[in-house]
Design a protein around this motif. Structure first.
Motif, PDB file in Angstrom:
ATOM      1  N   TYR A  38       0.867  -1.174   0.000  1.00 11.02           N
ATOM      2  CA  TYR A  38       0.000   0.000   0.000  1.00 11.02           C
ATOM      3  C   TYR A  38       0.901   1.221   0.000  1.00 11.02           C
ATOM      4  O   TYR A  38       2.032   1.163   0.512  1.00 11.02           O
ATOM      5  N   LEU A  49      -5.202   4.959   5.777  1.00 10.90           N
ATOM      6  CA  LEU A  49      -5.025   3.587   5.287  1.00 10.90           C
ATOM      7  C   LEU A  49      -4.893   2.596   6.440  1.00 10.90           C
ATOM      8  O   LEU A  49      -5.480   1.512   6.412  1.00 10.90           O
ATOM      9  N   ARG A  53      -7.292  -0.540   6.918  1.00  9.00           N
ATOM     10  CA  ARG A  53      -6.722  -1.813   6.467  1.00  9.00           C
ATOM     11  C   ARG A  53      -6.081  -2.543   7.641  1.00  9.00           C
ATOM     12  O   ARG A  53      -4.954  -2.258   8.013  1.00  9.00           O
TER      13      ARG A  53
END
Length: 131
Positions: A38, A49, A53
């Motif tokens: 990522y 993020l 995630r």
């Protein structure tokens, strides 16, 4: 708070870097090792993020970035997700890096520019991470 646990080298990595060329290079090199990668251009994007995630198992970050810099990101990670290991890739002075290492906020730091030798050391450090 989500839990991020790893018992082997991380399978998913977040790279936080504001230089698009270096970000792409690191993304390709780490993806070539079979990891999910990522990317974020600054700490603010990285925070979002990480919150979204749960599979992010390691972070590689620059220190000098716009908006939220790497030092603030590392502080946030240590408070919210202390189990996520952090590696630093930066051109920032070594005194700041030494402080972060001494405080055990980062596992390793690599000075820019990234030579092929330093990239090899970065990948070796990534392989040695365990939570």
């Amino acid at each position: 708070m989500q839990t991020h646990k790893i018992k082997e080298p991380p399978k998913s990595v977040l790279i936080v870097e504001d230089d698009p060329f270096l970000l792409q290079l690191l993304e390709e090199l780490i993806a070539d090792t079979g990891r999910q990668v990522y990317t974020a251009a600054n700490g603010d994007q990285a925070v979002e993020l990480i919150k979204d995630r749960a599979d992010i198992e390691a972070v590689i970050t620059d220190l000098a970035m716009p908006e939220m810099d790497g030092v603030r990101l590392i502080q946030w990670l240590n408070e919210e997700f202390p189990q996520i290991p952090v590696l630093v890739v930066t051109a920032t002075n070594t005194a700041e890096i030494d402080t972060l290492l001494a405080q055990r906020r980062v596992h390793a730091a690599f000075q820019k520019p990234l030579t092929s030798e330093r990239i090899g050391q970065l990948l070796k450090a990534l392989n040695s991470l365990h939570a």
